[in-house]
Design a protein around this motif. Structure first.
Motif: not given
Length: 206
Positions: A65-87
DNA sequence: CAAATTTGACCGGT
DNA sequence: ACCGGTCAAATTTG
């Protein structure tokens, strides 16, 4: 194999309408992928230079679904977050309700080419896209051998026969065939109402 | 001024 | 040899 992913295992693939997460990423590269219509972006946790957060992610726009409609992104996450994202600290980024609070479904697929046991389960919604992988990682452990074969992901290189697939989630194409070696955790976040609530400034940022 | 981004080149793997 | 990924430097923006 050793791409300094921070571990090598644990690849979460998410398909969202926005590439922005609760974490701060620093773009360190952009490359055009052969067979892909759009280039791939390489992001790294900004804390890598501060606390050594091995978290990395790749973002690529889906050609489904490219620019024709709402653009969708494929996000691939690697590893874990060791930092403090906090809320409350890093949450300053999401001042605008980008997504979430919708009919999003989360699928967790565990791959294990060792014994050939694949388990698929999806917890109830209500959680944000925070780092809760390790928690639900042990939640779904199926050894009943639903299918001795790893789940086949939709291929789309030579797919001229696709009139219209308006399905929210039909298939995620992965160029890297050998992307998953042993045990892999794939988190699939789906945004059904993403198209409906998409009316932010994501139309044309630049 | 500092930080983050950009583009290119290089390296490693398949 | 090719493709993919990362690093490096330069530049731009805030």
């Amino acid at each position: 194999m050793r791409a300094s992913n921070g571990g090598g295992k644990g690849a979460r693939i998410e398909r969202k309408a926005t590439m922005d997460d609760k974490f701060l990423w620093r773009k360190y590269g952009q490359k055009e992928i052969k067979n892909s219509k759009y280039p791939r972006f390489y992001y790294r946790c900004s804390y890598k230079d501060d606390h050594g957060c091995p978290a990395t992610k790749q973002v690529q726009q889906s050609e489904t679904n490219d620019d024709t409609t709402s653009p969708v992104y494929d996000i691939t996450y690697f590893g874990e977050h060791t930092c403090r994202p906090g809320r409350d600290d890093a949450a300053a980024e999401l001042v605008d309700g980008d997504d979430e609070s919708s009919t999003r479904e989360q699928f967790v697929i565990s791959f294990a080419s060792n014994g050939g046991d694949a388990s698929v389960c999806w917890p109830s919604s209500g959680d944000d896209s925070q780092n809760n992988s390790e928690t639900s990682q042990e939640s779904c452990t199926a050894t009943d051998g639903a299918s001795g074969e790893p789940i086949l992901l939709e291929s789309t290189p030579p797919a001229p026969e696709l009139p219209d697939l308006m399905k929210p989630m039909d298939g995620c194409l992965l160029d890297g065939e050998s992307l998953f070696g042993t045990d892999e955790l794939i988190y699939f976040h789906e945004l059904s109402a993403a198209l409906g609530l998409l009316d932010r400034d994501w139309g044309a940022p630049v």
